[in-house]
Scaffold this active site. Structure first.
Site, PDB file in Angstrom:
ATOM      1  CE  LYS A   4      -4.364  -1.319   0.119  1.00  0.00           C
ATOM      2  NZ  LYS A   4      -4.939  -2.124   1.194  1.00  0.00           N
ATOM      3  CE  LYS A  49      -5.298  -9.496  -3.195  1.00  0.00           C
ATOM      4  NZ  LYS A  49      -6.319  -9.147  -2.283  1.00  0.00           N
ATOM      5  CE  LYS A  98     -13.843  -5.962  -2.101  1.00  0.00           C
ATOM      6  NZ  LYS A  98     -13.933  -5.579  -0.707  1.00  0.00           N
TER       7      LYS A  98
HETATM    8  P1  TYM Z   1     -10.931  -7.640   1.965  1.00  0.00           P
HETATM    9  O1  TYM Z   1     -12.121  -6.741   2.036  1.00  0.00           O
HETATM   10  O2  TYM Z   1      -9.786  -7.227   1.132  1.00  0.00           O
HETATM   11  O3  TYM Z   1     -11.362  -9.080   1.497  1.00  0.00           O
HETATM   12  C1  TYM Z   1     -12.415  -9.786   2.109  1.00  0.00           C
HETATM   13  C2  TYM Z   1     -12.145 -11.270   2.137  1.00  0.00           C
HETATM   14  O4  TYM Z   1     -12.005 -11.775   0.808  1.00  0.00           O
HETATM   15  C3  TYM Z   1     -10.784 -12.499   0.700  1.00  0.00           C
HETATM   16  N1  TYM Z   1     -10.233 -12.321  -0.656  1.00  0.00           N
HETATM   17  C4  TYM Z   1      -9.797 -13.332  -1.421  1.00  0.00           C
HETATM   18  N2  TYM Z   1      -9.748 -14.655  -1.200  1.00  0.00           N
HETATM   19  C5  TYM Z   1      -9.267 -15.422  -2.196  1.00  0.00           C
HETATM   20  N3  TYM Z   1      -8.848 -14.926  -3.390  1.00  0.00           N
HETATM   21  C6  TYM Z   1      -8.888 -13.606  -3.652  1.00  0.00           C
HETATM   22  N4  TYM Z   1      -8.494 -13.141  -4.830  1.00  0.00           N
HETATM   23  C7  TYM Z   1      -9.375 -12.736  -2.634  1.00  0.00           C
HETATM   24  N5  TYM Z   1      -9.542 -11.391  -2.542  1.00  0.00           N
HETATM   25  C8  TYM Z   1     -10.071 -11.151  -1.317  1.00  0.00           C
HETATM   26  C9  TYM Z   1      -9.880 -11.897   1.753  1.00  0.00           C
HETATM   27  O5  TYM Z   1      -8.854 -12.803   2.105  1.00  0.00           O
HETATM   28  C10 TYM Z   1     -10.849 -11.637   2.868  1.00  0.00           C
HETATM   29  O6  TYM Z   1     -11.063 -12.802   3.629  1.00  0.00           O
HETATM   30  N6  TYM Z   1      -8.474  -6.894   6.231  1.00  0.00           N
HETATM   31  C11 TYM Z   1      -9.657  -7.531   5.661  1.00  0.00           C
HETATM   32  C12 TYM Z   1     -10.945  -7.127   6.355  1.00  0.00           C
HETATM   33  C13 TYM Z   1     -10.909  -7.348   7.820  1.00  0.00           C
HETATM   34  C14 TYM Z   1     -10.921  -8.588   8.499  1.00  0.00           C
HETATM   35  C15 TYM Z   1     -10.879  -8.276   9.899  1.00  0.00           C
HETATM   36  C16 TYM Z   1     -10.977  -9.907   8.073  1.00  0.00           C
HETATM   37  C17 TYM Z   1     -10.847  -6.362   8.758  1.00  0.00           C
HETATM   38  N7  TYM Z   1     -10.826  -6.933  10.007  1.00  0.00           N
HETATM   39  C18 TYM Z   1     -10.885  -9.277  10.859  1.00  0.00           C
HETATM   40  C19 TYM Z   1     -10.977 -10.903   9.056  1.00  0.00           C
HETATM   41  C20 TYM Z   1     -10.931 -10.590  10.427  1.00  0.00           C
HETATM   42  C21 TYM Z   1      -9.742  -7.125   4.203  1.00  0.00           C
HETATM   43  O7  TYM Z   1      -9.311  -6.090   3.813  1.00  0.00           O
HETATM   44  O8  TYM Z   1     -10.443  -7.978   3.439  1.00  0.00           O
END
Ligand code: TYM
Length: 335
Positions: A114, A197, A200
């Site tokens: 980032k 990967k 978004k």
């Molecule tokens: P975020 O919003 O980026 O993604 C949400 C969830 O989707 C999964 N994910 C993927 N899994 C497989 N392949 C992909 N290409 C892919 N892209 C996204 C992510 O692994 C995630 O599980 N930091 C987290 C949000 C968060 C969180 C937490 C998660 C905040 N606090 C506490 C678990 C526990 C995030 O930005 O996810």
């Protein structure tokens, strides 16, 4: 009766859910809600690291909630809430930050990425993103955290912070949580642009969204990066091709994958045919989801009710933890 184990996970409201979010996270949420005490939230505090406009933020929060419900999350089974409806999280975040060190935070891969992508906005929230995430997880004393592969390092940090707290205060108050996936390894769904990967914010054409209209899905899949085809029998697949197979494995029948795999191995594969099949299968897989989104989006009263119910349940659990933590640290209980 034995107390059920606690599960927590969340998604940032930065856009519509894509296949990566579904197969890496939400699919497990839906299954786990029948087996555990579950908390699934929308990580709106986390999304502030990229400075969204207030009006955009609200719309996106609503969209993720609708999509959670459309994917099968049931507010009667799981607690579905908005992170900022549980402000106790921020107090725990502050406590955890006192024992989170600059060196370890700076070494986190997502931070480094980032910082590279947004050099003008390397804010303290970005640096302490893993402590806020640890606060989310620990505030319900969770043990399982269903996430995709990209969150693995963050989960390691949470484990470190939980252990450190327990050691420091000579307690076993926090369970040591772990990243979870049914099956074994955490999932990483690749994008359509040949490398890395699905995400978004990875650029046009990389991600397929669950709510995307069929025409647009077809267009994106047909444009996916490939190459000029195998030149030897049973050749190892280059990354862009392997990626298409990885996506096919999660949306198509095993027989379909096998069919194209055999064609690849005997060098008769036509990528156009494979992509056409893949697009058909993604469209078929996501069809019920699109219907549900429409139905739920039309029912604002229900959406409001779900948010309210979730906020109440989350606060009950969160308040208890923060009070206990205050006491362990040497403060009064106030929540
Ligand atoms: P975020 O919003 O980026 O993604 C949400 C969830 O989707 C999964 N994910 C993927 N899994 C497989 N392949 C992909 N290409 C892919 N892209 C996204 C992510 O692994 C995630 O599980 N930091 C987290 C949000 C968060 C969180 C937490 C998660 C905040 N606090 C506490 C678990 C526990 C995030 O930005 O996810």
């Amino acid at each position: 009766m034995k107390k059920k184990e606690i599960v927590l996970s969340g998604i940032r409201p930065t856009g519509n859910l894509h296949l990566g979010n579904y197969f890496g996270a939400v699919k497990n949420f839906v299954k786990m809600q029948d087996m555990y005490e579950c908390y699934f939230f929308i990580a709106d505090y986390h999304s502030l690291t990229t400075h969204p406009k207030p009006e955009d933020l609200q719309g996106k929060v609503r969209q993720v909630l609708i999509e959670y419900l459309a994917a099968g999350l049931d507010p009667e089974k799981a607690t579905i809430y908005l992170q900022s409806d549980l402000p106790e999280t921020t107090e725990l975040y502050l406590f955890l930050n006192m024992n989170a060190y600059l060196g370890e935070l700076e070494r986190v891969t997502t931070f480094k990425e980032k910082a590279r992508k947004q050099p003008d906005n390397v804010n303290a929230g970005l640096l302490t993103y893993p402590t806020l995430m640890a606060a989310d997880i620990l505030i319900h004393r969770s043990t399982y955290v269903p996430v995709g592969k990209d969150q693995e390092q963050h989960l390691e940090m949470t484990r470190t912070f939980a252990r450190r707290f327990n050691r420091m205060y000579k307690t076993d108050y926090f369970p040591i949580p772990r990243a979870f996936n049914f099956g074994d390894d955490l999932v990483k769904i690749p994008g359509l642009d040949g490398s890395g990967k699905m995400g978004k914010s990875e650029g046009e054409g990389n991600a397929v969204f669950l709510a995307e209209d069929p025409k647009s899905i077809r267009k994106k899949v047909m444009k996916a990066v490939t190459d000029s085809g195998p030149t030897e029998k049973n050749q190892k697949k280059p990354e862009p091709i392997e990626n298409l197979f990885t996506i096919m494995k999660v949306v198509s029948e095993p027989g379909t994958v096998e069919y194209f795999d055999d064609q690849y191995n005997n060098m008769t594969i036509r990528y156009g045919d494979m992509k056409k099949q893949l697009a058909d299968d993604i469209i078929k897989f996501t069809e019920p989801f699109r219907e549900k989104v429409k139905e739920i989006a039309a029912n604002q009263e229900y959406i409001d009710k779900v948010m309210k119910m979730g906020a109440e349940k989350a606060r009950e659990s969160g308040r208890n933890t923060v009070n206990d933590v205050r006491e362990i640290i040497g403060f009064k209980r106030i929540h």
